[in-house]
Each structure stands twice: as structure tokens, then as C-alpha cells.
Design an enzyme around this catalytic site. Structure first.
Site, mmCIF file in Angstrom:
data_model
loop_
_atom_site.group_PDB
_atom_site.id
_atom_site.type_symbol
_atom_site.label_atom_id
_atom_site.label_comp_id
_atom_site.label_asym_id
_atom_site.label_seq_id
_atom_site.Cartn_x
_atom_site.Cartn_y
_atom_site.Cartn_z
ATOM 1 N N GLU A 135 1.182 -1.418 0.238
ATOM 2 C CA GLU A 135 -0.308 -0.188 0.347
ATOM 3 C C GLU A 135 0.919 1.401 -0.346
ATOM 4 O O GLU A 135 0.197 2.872 -0.874
ATOM 5 C CB GLU A 135 -1.045 0.057 1.486
ATOM 6 C CG GLU A 135 -2.512 1.041 1.375
ATOM 7 C CD GLU A 135 -2.836 1.421 -0.526
ATOM 8 O OE1 GLU A 135 -3.018 2.257 -0.476
ATOM 9 O OE2 GLU A 135 -3.249 -0.177 -0.419
ATOM 10 N N GLY A 136 2.261 1.518 0.670
ATOM 11 C CA GLY A 136 2.801 2.185 0.449
ATOM 12 C C GLY A 136 3.720 2.653 -0.750
ATOM 13 O O GLY A 136 3.224 3.948 -1.280
ATOM 14 N N HIS A 137 3.683 1.538 -1.023
ATOM 15 C CA HIS A 137 3.855 1.917 -3.024
ATOM 16 C C HIS A 137 3.162 2.349 -3.651
ATOM 17 O O HIS A 137 3.182 3.751 -4.759
ATOM 18 C CB HIS A 137 4.489 0.018 -3.818
ATOM 19 C CG HIS A 137 6.254 0.006 -3.527
ATOM 20 N ND1 HIS A 137 5.922 -1.214 -2.621
ATOM 21 C CD2 HIS A 137 7.261 0.152 -2.994
ATOM 22 C CE1 HIS A 137 7.102 -1.136 -2.287
ATOM 23 N NE2 HIS A 137 7.503 -0.969 -2.552
ATOM 24 N N VAL A 178 3.648 5.283 4.921
ATOM 25 C CA VAL A 178 2.336 4.441 5.422
ATOM 26 C C VAL A 178 2.217 3.768 6.212
ATOM 27 O O VAL A 178 3.505 2.743 5.945
ATOM 28 C CB VAL A 178 1.315 3.664 4.264
ATOM 29 C CG1 VAL A 178 0.690 3.218 3.960
ATOM 30 C CG2 VAL A 178 1.571 5.053 3.110
#
Ligand code: PAF
Length: 295
Positions: free
Chosen positions: A37-39, A178
């Protein structure tokens, strides 16, 4: 339609040239895959900023100082492409090692100063590998904007420095870390944690948050950092590589908080090395920043 994939510089440049002819602006999100989810948050930010978004996927051998770490790095191209398609990323660039470093390749981009200490002290050659591949990705894509997460804060500052020093015409856009609901910073390395380690892992973030709060409220720096190290170890981490307070603009060591600073840490949980950092402000500038890491 799934995200188009190109694997060579020639194919990449042909797509980019077409976009340029139509006047489109271009963003790049460099990754080593195993997208989380960070990417994906970087890709979403990039899609808001630019007309076309290229995600790069290259597990860069030059930035691994440990062969076992490189071998263990997850390689999940199909899953990564499937995650990018619904977001609307325009191109996935997946060069192989020969495309990136053909026979006879001997150039290294080395950024001194900001790359020294912290991760630079514990991963010899790592930041040279990062700077070299990121410079190549910028030149290969010719993008206008590049998106990087603040979780790799030293990497972010190093890339900014490199872009300024080499006059690379690209704007670096930082994006907030995130986190999982329990505060653990997202990382491809989290996949390696056993269930028991996963339960302990968020303590790194919570110790950083509590320490940053204490420092902002005037706790003395050295004893507070020593207590924080002890808390990380007693939570179950095996080793704290570093836990340091550094200036936010240049990562210079600092002894007191009269400007925004970063509290940065790297620690080993079993066989997994995790890093994290948090912004730390002088008490007079404290908004809700320290509440970003959930309790
Ligand atoms: O942060 C990463 O995943 C890598 O260091 C990067 C920037 C993609 C370079 O290989």
C-alpha cells in the site's frame, strides 16, 4: 486492460517520446517490486500530479551488500502488475540486470555527506547502488517528477542532493510513510516476519513516537535515546543498529531540538532488518504530527 510492460530502454524511450509529442507530463515511481500500500500511495499521488505515470520494477543488485538478502528479496512481477492495473498506472518498466548494467559497466554515482552514518554506516556501498540506479532510471525515463516515501528518509535526502548536484531536471516529491493500523511502517520486508515477530514489530514505531513526544516536551536527548534503545530491545528486537536524532534538512547530528528534526532507527527483529523514522518538532511547533503513529 492490464498495465503495459516494457523491458528495454529502447521500448521505454519510444513510449515516452510518444507521450512527449502529445505534451504530456510524466512521473516515475521507482520500486523494487513486492508492491504494498505504501508503493500504491506513491502511484496515486503521482497520478494526481502528472498525465502519465511510469512505475519501475528492478531489484537492484548494486544496492545489496549481502548476497542472501538479495536472494531472499521477494519477486512478484505478476502480482505487482495486477495491483497497478486498477490504479491506472500507464507503464511498468521491468529491465533485467543486463539491460541496466551491460557488460563493461563501470560508473558509480556516489553522494557524500548525507549518505554517511545511519544506514550508510551499516550497509557499505548501499547508497552508491541506490544513487547509481536512480540516476539511470531518471535518465532513462526522462520523467518530470519522481515520488519517494519518507520511510526511507536518508534515501530521499540523498536523491534530492544528487538531483541538485547533477542538474537532473526532475522534481522529487516526498510522500508520508504509510502504516498498518498498529503503526508498523509498511515494508516489503514485513512479509518475512513470523507471526510472533509481526506482533512485536510495531513496538519500533511506538517507541519512536513516545520518544519523539518526550524529546519535544524537553526530555534530555542522550538519556532519552538510551531509554528508547532499551525499550526496543526489551520489546523483543535482537539489535538496534542506530537510533539517532538528525537535522531534517541535511541529516547532520544534532544535540537539541530547536528546529524540525528526525528521529531515525534501524533494528533487527530475528533475521529481518526494519527501519523507521518520525518527525520531531520543538515543543513550540507541536501540532498533531506525533499522533500520526497510532497508539
Ligand atoms: O526504495 C527502493 O525501493 C529502492 O531503493 C529504489 C529507490 C527503487 C532504488 O532501487
Amino acid at each position: 486492460m492490464s498495465v503495459p510492460i516494457v523491458r528495454t530502454i529502447v521500448e521505454l524511450r519510444a513510449v515516452v517520446a510518444g507521450w512527449r509529442r502529445s505534451g504530456a507530463s510524466i512521473a516515475v515511481v521507482p520500486t523494487m517490486g513486492a508492491l504494498h500500500e505504501g508503493h500504491l500511495s506513491l502511484v496515486r499521488c503521482a497520478l494526481q500530479k502528472a498525465d502519465r505515470v511510469i512505475v519501475t520494477l528492478f531489484v537492484n543488485p548494486k544496492q545489496f551488500n549481502n548476497a542472501a538478502d538479495l536472494a531472499a528479496y521477494p519477486r512478484t512481477e505478476n502480482e505487482d502488475a495486477a495491483k497497478l492495473t486498477p490504479l491506472g498506472a500507464h507503464l511498468l518498466y521491468v529491465p533485467n540486470a543486463t539491460e541496466m548494467y551491460p557488460d563493461g559497466f563501470t560508473t558509480t554515482v556516489s553522494v557524500s555527506g548525507v549518505s554517511e552514518g545511519l544506514c550508510g554506516a551499516f550497509r557499505p556501498g548501499h547508497f552508491d547502488g541506490v544513487a547509481t540506479v536512480v540516476a539511470k532510471l531518471f535518465l532513462q525515463t526522462g520523467a518530470d517528477f519522481a515520488f519517494f516515501g519518507e520511510k526511507d528518509f536518508q534515501q530521499l535526502l540523498l536523491i534530492r542532493r544528487m538531483v541538485r548536484d547533477l542538474d537532473i531536471p526532475i522534481t522529487i516529491v516526498p510522500c508520508p510513510t504509510v502504516r498498518e493500523a498498529d503503526g508498523l511502517a509498511l515494508s516489503s520486508r514485513n512479509l518475512r516476519l513470523s507471526p510472533a515477530e509481526r506482533a512485536v514489530a510495531p513496538r519500533l514505531a511506538s517507541v519512536l513516537r513516545d520518544t519523539a513526544e518526550g524529546l519535544s516536551n524537553g526530555s534530555p536527548v542522550l538519556p532519552t535515546l538510551a531509554e528508547a534503545r532499551a525499550a526496543i530491545l526489551s520489546a523483543g528486537y535482537r539489535q538496534v543498529e542506530y537510533l539517532e536524532l538528525r537535522g531534517e534538512a541535511d541529516l547532520q547530528p544534532i544535540a537539541s531540538i530547536d528546529q524540525p528534526v528526525r528521529l531515525l532507527a534501524a533494528a533487527w527483529l530475528g533475521q529481518t532488518r526494519l527501519i523507521d523514522n518520525i518527525r520531531t518538532l520543538p515543543a513550540c511547533q507541536l501540532p498533531n504530527e506525533s499522533l500520526r503513529i497510532p497508539r
